[in-house]
Design an enzyme around this catalytic site. Structure first.
Site, mmCIF file in Angstrom:
data_model
loop_
_atom_site.group_PDB
_atom_site.id
_atom_site.type_symbol
_atom_site.label_atom_id
_atom_site.label_comp_id
_atom_site.label_asym_id
_atom_site.label_seq_id
_atom_site.Cartn_x
_atom_site.Cartn_y
_atom_site.Cartn_z
ATOM 1 N N LYS A 44 3.327 -29.253 -4.634
ATOM 2 C CA LYS A 44 4.690 -28.914 -5.067
ATOM 3 C C LYS A 44 5.368 -27.961 -4.102
ATOM 4 O O LYS A 44 6.583 -28.004 -3.963
ATOM 5 C CB LYS A 44 4.692 -28.355 -6.493
ATOM 6 C CG LYS A 44 4.270 -29.406 -7.497
ATOM 7 C CD LYS A 44 5.087 -29.464 -8.758
ATOM 8 C CE LYS A 44 4.783 -30.776 -9.471
ATOM 9 N NZ LYS A 44 5.241 -30.895 -10.810
ATOM 10 N N LYS A 76 0.460 -41.289 -7.466
ATOM 11 C CA LYS A 76 0.495 -41.370 -8.930
ATOM 12 C C LYS A 76 1.926 -41.611 -9.421
ATOM 13 O O LYS A 76 2.890 -41.198 -8.763
ATOM 14 C CB LYS A 76 -0.116 -40.116 -9.563
ATOM 15 C CG LYS A 76 0.791 -38.906 -9.615
ATOM 16 C CD LYS A 76 0.241 -37.856 -10.577
ATOM 17 C CE LYS A 76 1.241 -36.726 -10.722
ATOM 18 N NZ LYS A 76 1.514 -36.283 -12.049
ATOM 19 N N LYS A 103 7.337 -38.429 -12.733
ATOM 20 C CA LYS A 103 8.700 -38.293 -13.250
ATOM 21 C C LYS A 103 9.699 -38.112 -12.136
ATOM 22 O O LYS A 103 10.842 -38.492 -12.231
ATOM 23 C CB LYS A 103 8.796 -37.020 -14.091
ATOM 24 C CG LYS A 103 8.135 -37.102 -15.401
ATOM 25 C CD LYS A 103 8.113 -35.691 -15.981
ATOM 26 C CE LYS A 103 7.209 -35.674 -17.171
ATOM 27 N NZ LYS A 103 6.715 -34.337 -17.457
#
Ligand code: ATP
Ligand code: LTN
Length: 335
Positions: free
Chosen positions: A115, A197, A200
């Site tokens: 992130k 993966k 969102k």
């Protein structure tokens, strides 16, 4: 005497919209476990703040998550379903646990590394201490089991380390939780880039199936799913990641095993297979979507659930927080 049930705790960030990975990797299993355990499910809105949010959209998303939890089968009258930010004990325990967590162990977290690369312009301290808040979430409720997707296993492990460290100093304050990773569906991959993966925050709209996508959209996305240049439906995640991902999804929603899926589509090619997966997913999600639509009209019911469950959660969390405050030597309140 009836044996007390074990405690299960889990939650999701209230960011974006719930997708098939969240559903198969987490929510579907929560529903399956909800009779066997005393369950507490959070809308992890404090965690969502580690990434900049638009306030109005954020509030709407958080409500949508709550309603979807209920629509998917979490019973807010039997389980606790609540907002993390409504229970201030989370932030308070997180502070104390920050003082029992080392920079080095937080720096090793893969989610932090990912992130901070993805949001290079906003590598804030919250992103770094994210796992400590998550540890506080779990430990406040003395949870025995934490069902999450595979990507969260490392965070449950650091939670265990922090709890063991704390217990080592102050005695048995916290229950040591076990991560609970589903056998199938723990890592649903992107339909567009099956090495990544499903997420969102993927920018490609065809990569992710959202729980509230209509049937046509679901079928269209599956038709476009990236596969390979062969034709056989065979489970081989390394060499055939796209097809294997579709097989995993199909298996999760139909209950069929990989062998029977292979033989069902032997000689048929990918076209038929993709349609079948799309249909199966759309059929699986249809009752949840229907219930979701009904619940959005039952505003008073949802709000009364939120209120009651916030209170139940706060009661349990404060019990642990008071104990911790006492153990570390903070001055007790005068009553
Ligand atoms: P983002 O990718 O934007 O960081 P996310 O989609 O991973 O978000 P989270 O709120 O971080 O969503 O995860 C909620 C739950 O869903 C967690 O238990 C997580 O492990 C699980 N989960 C997330 N993505 C997947 C996936 N692709 N496959 C299986 N489980 C998943
Ligand atoms: N980090 C988790 C969300 C989360 C969580 C938790 C999950 C926050 N606190 C406590 C289980 C238990 C994620 O899904 N990304």
């Amino acid at each position: 005497m009836e044996k007390e049930k074990k405690i299960l705790y889990s939650g999701m960030q209230a960011t974006g919209t719930l997708h098939l990975g969240n559903y198969l990797g987490a929510l579907k299993n929560w529903v399956a476990l909800s009779e066997e355990y005393d369950c507490i499910y959070g809308i992890m809105d404090l965690h969502s703040l580690t990434v900049r949010q638009d306030p109005t959209a954020f509030r709407q998303n958080a409500r949508r998550f709550y309603t979807l939890y209920v629509a998917a089968g979490l019973d807010p009258e039997k389980n606790i379903v609540y907002y993390q930010s409504h229970v201030s004990a989370h932030a308070e325990l997180a502070w104390i646990l920050n003082c029992f967590t080392y920079m080095g162990e937080l720096g090793r977290m893969t989610q932090y590394k990912d992130k901070s690369q993805k949001h290079a312009d906003n590598v804030n301290a919250g992103l770094f201490t994210y796992p400590v808040l998550m540890a506080a979430d779990i430990l406040l409720y003395q949870a025995d089991a934490v069902p999450v997707g595979a990507d969260q296993k490392q965070h449950v492990e650091i939670c265990r380390d922090i709890a063991q460290r704390f217990n080592g100093i102050y005695g048995d304050v916290f229950t040591i939780p076990e991560p609970f990773i589903a056998k199938a569906g723990a890592k649903v991959m992107s339909l567009a880039e099956p090495e990544k993966k499903m997420s969102k925050s993927d920018e490609n709209p065809n990569a992710t199936i959202f729980a509230l996508d209509d049937k046509d959209t679901i079928l269209r996305k599956f038709k476009r799913a990236v596969t390979d240049s062969e034709t056989d439906v065979r489970f081989d995640p390394e060499n055939k990641p796209g097809v294997s991902n579709l097989m995993t999804i199909y298996s999760c929603v139909t209950g069929k095993d990989m062998e029977s899926i292979s033989s069902e589509f032997s000689g048929k090619g990918y076209g038929d297979f993709k349609i079948a997966v799309g249909e199966a997913v759309a059929d699986h999600l249809a009752p949840i979507q229907k219930r979701y639509d009904e619940l959005t009209k039952e505003k008073a019911y949802i709000e009364s659930c939120i209120k009651t469950n916030d209170e139940k959660a706060a009661y349990l969390a404060n019990k642990t927080l008071r104990k911790v405050q006492k153990k570390v030597g903070l001055t007790e309140r005068i009553r």
